[in-house]
Write an enzyme that holds these catalytic residues in place. Structure first.
Site, PDB file in Angstrom:
ATOM      1  N   GLU A  55       0.888  -1.423  -0.244  1.00  0.00           N
ATOM      2  CA  GLU A  55       0.017   0.281   0.130  1.00  0.00           C
ATOM      3  C   GLU A  55       1.055   1.507  -0.367  1.00  0.00           C
ATOM      4  O   GLU A  55       0.745   2.501   0.844  1.00  0.00           O
ATOM      5  CB  GLU A  55      -1.318  -0.283   1.133  1.00  0.00           C
ATOM      6  CG  GLU A  55      -2.275  -1.429   1.663  1.00  0.00           C
ATOM      7  CD  GLU A  55      -3.263  -1.320   2.390  1.00  0.00           C
ATOM      8  OE1 GLU A  55      -2.652  -0.220   3.165  1.00  0.00           O
ATOM      9  OE2 GLU A  55      -4.426  -1.553   1.835  1.00  0.00           O
ATOM     10  N   GLU A  95      -5.501  -8.015  -1.219  1.00  0.00           N
ATOM     11  CA  GLU A  95      -5.916  -7.895  -0.656  1.00  0.00           C
ATOM     12  C   GLU A  95      -7.492  -7.800  -0.505  1.00  0.00           C
ATOM     13  O   GLU A  95      -7.668  -7.027  -1.502  1.00  0.00           O
ATOM     14  CB  GLU A  95      -5.819  -6.691   0.696  1.00  0.00           C
ATOM     15  CG  GLU A  95      -4.530  -7.221   1.508  1.00  0.00           C
ATOM     16  CD  GLU A  95      -4.214  -6.152   2.580  1.00  0.00           C
ATOM     17  OE1 GLU A  95      -5.245  -5.162   3.208  1.00  0.00           O
ATOM     18  OE2 GLU A  95      -2.579  -5.528   2.199  1.00  0.00           O
TER      19      GLU A  95
END
Ligand code: BG6
Length: 480
Positions: A175, A378
């Site tokens: 991320e 995810e």
């Protein structure tokens, strides 16, 4: 309804959220190791000096460090084809700046990788998942400093060489775009401003200049890592990893449309534009100017970026957000990524708005923009689970969430998206990254460990365990 042959079904975790063994095997202290537990309503704290008697969830996490064989066997029982996990940088270089790696740490991951391979599970490794050595924060304020590129490259070289022939897929930074928001500074970049004062994890003293300069260092490091990986093993595939929140204009008012485009650029596209295309997008010029940010580049940086675009694009997907130019409309309730609430959507117990169709929409946007293979690494529902009197855990809400997202992934594949894999988050219950609590569970496997520090770490299969097993067995045809 079937997925492409060889589709990579699996699950995802991160070292600091599941391993524990924080000071074993020669491991150094990482940034998450100095974060206390928190809760839904109370932010975790950063304690630059460890406090006696304070609860630090990463220290034992779910004790995977000692139980990884049992856990991988459970993943294999579900039929995983891929397992996404991260290497704790501090197990390999405890302080971050050593030149010689810690053999015990290297051996731990070698054993873990071998255990996956034993069951034909493909390892997918995140090189840095919200886990900078705290030694580097103290030494140079971590990614705020250009020095970090060399430390990171030394780390990459070590693991690329050591695991050659056993691993194919790597992700440079988890991320990475979280650092476009204040919360990413310490969480993702290890940057701590006013070290002793800024201890509230959620409300740190923010310095966008440091965050964006830090991102530049990370882009250079990522591009160099891609090149190095290909040199060491031409079969290596290196991906980026983005936190992606589908963003809609709240209304069709052109001001909302523009506001949404701007947010989308900064939040969802800036980092991947650099990492996939190999150069800064032009829209950032104005953003930097208007926010008094000056990114210092060295001669040769542009060439490095150009030479190191990623091989595939990966992202996490939990929620969508709405944008409005109208300041009288309040921020979305609890949606961690800002924006305002979407009246058409329901939210999780943590206020994250659930939007399966947003996943299809985004997969199309992403693939259309970059035209490289895409993986959802995810996705999942953080929820409170309860053990029934007979010992079962009936997490139908989680099954519903995952089913609806898988259906939309299939729609995206029919739309033409080259989607190659799916690794739902926290396939085994672990510590929450944002709140530092155990109560927010994502897993197919329940772990008996609680926020008051009790629990014997035993594992048990939830209802979703067998459901997901069936999904994988039938390559997505039987969604229950
Ligand atoms: C992603 C992170 O943001 O979301 C994970 O990569 C994190 O580390 C996951 O755990 C879920 O967020 P949370 O805060 O519910 O743990």
């Amino acid at each position: 309804m079937s997925f492409p042959k060889g589709f990579l079904w699996g699950g995802a975790t991160a070292a600091n959220q599941l391993e524990g063994g924080w000071n074993e095997g020669g491991k150094g202290i990482s940034c998450p190791d100095i974060c206390t537990g928190g809760s839904h309503t109370q932010s975790k704290r950063i304690t630059p000096t460890l406090e006696e008697g304070t609860f630090y969830p990463s220290h034992m996490a779910i004790d995977h460090y000692h139980r990884f064989k049992e856990d991988i066997a459970l993943f294999a029982k579900m039929g995983f084809k891929v397992y996404r996990f991260s290497i704790a940088w501090t197990r390999i270089f405890p302080n971050g700046d050593e030149t010689t790696p810690n053999e015990e740490g290297l051996k731990f991951y070698e054993d873990l990788i071998d255990e996956c391979l034993k069951y034909n599970i493909e390892p997918l490794i995140t090189i840095s998942h919200y886990e900078v050595p705290f030694g580097l924060t103290k030494k140079c304020n971590a990614w705020a400093s250009r020095e970090m590129i060399d430390y990171y490259m030394n780390y990459c070289k070590t693991i690329f060489e050591r695991y050659k022939g056993k691993v194919k897929y790597w992700l440079t930074f988890n991320e990475i775009n979280s650092a476009t928001m204040p919360m990413g500074a310490f969480l993702s970049q290890g940057i701590l401003n006013e070290q002793e004062k800024s201890t509230d994890f959620t409300n740190q003293v923010d310095d966008p200049q440091l965050r964006f300069q830090g991102l530049h260092h990370q882009f250079i490091a990522s591009a160099k890592a891609v090149q190095l990986a290909h040199e060491i093993d031409p079969d290596y595939k290196v991906g980026n990893m983005m936190i992606y929140a589908t963003s809609y204009p709240l209304t069709c008012d052109p001001d909302d449309i523009i506001k949404n485009q701007q947010q989308n650029h900064i939040m969802n596209y800036f980092c991947s534009d650099v990492q996939c295309r190999g150069y800064y997008p032009t829209y950032m010029k104005r953003y930097f100017k208007e926010n008094n940010i000056e990114v210092t580049m060295e001669p040769g940086d542009e060439e490095i970026l150009k030479a190191g675009p990623v091989d595939f694009y990966t992202f996490s997907y939990y929620m969508s957000v709405c944008q409005t130019a109208d300041p009288t409309k309040g921020a979305g309730e609890g949606n961690i990524l800002g924006g305002v609430a979407n009246p058409y959507l329901k939210a999780s117990d943590w206020g994250w708005q659930i939007d399966p169709k947003g996943l299809r929409y985004s997969l199309n946007e992403i693939y259309d923009r970059y035209q490289i293979p895409v993986m959802v690494v995810e996705n999942g529902l953080g929820a409170y689970d309860e053990i029934e009197a007979d010992g079962s855990i009936n997490d139908d809400y989680r099954i519903d969430y995952l089913r609806s997202h898988i259906e939309q992934m299939h729609e995206a594949i029919l739309d033409g998206v080259d989607l190659i894999g799916y690794t739902p988050w926290g396939c085994i219950d672990l510590v929450s990254a944002s709140t530092g609590e155990y109560a927010k569970r994502y897993g197919f496997i329940y772990v008996e460990r609680y926020d008051d520090g009790t629990g014997d770490f035993s594992r048990r299969e939830k209802k979703s365990f067998n459901w997901y097993k069936k999904v994988i067995e039938t390559n997505g045809e039987d969604l229950g």
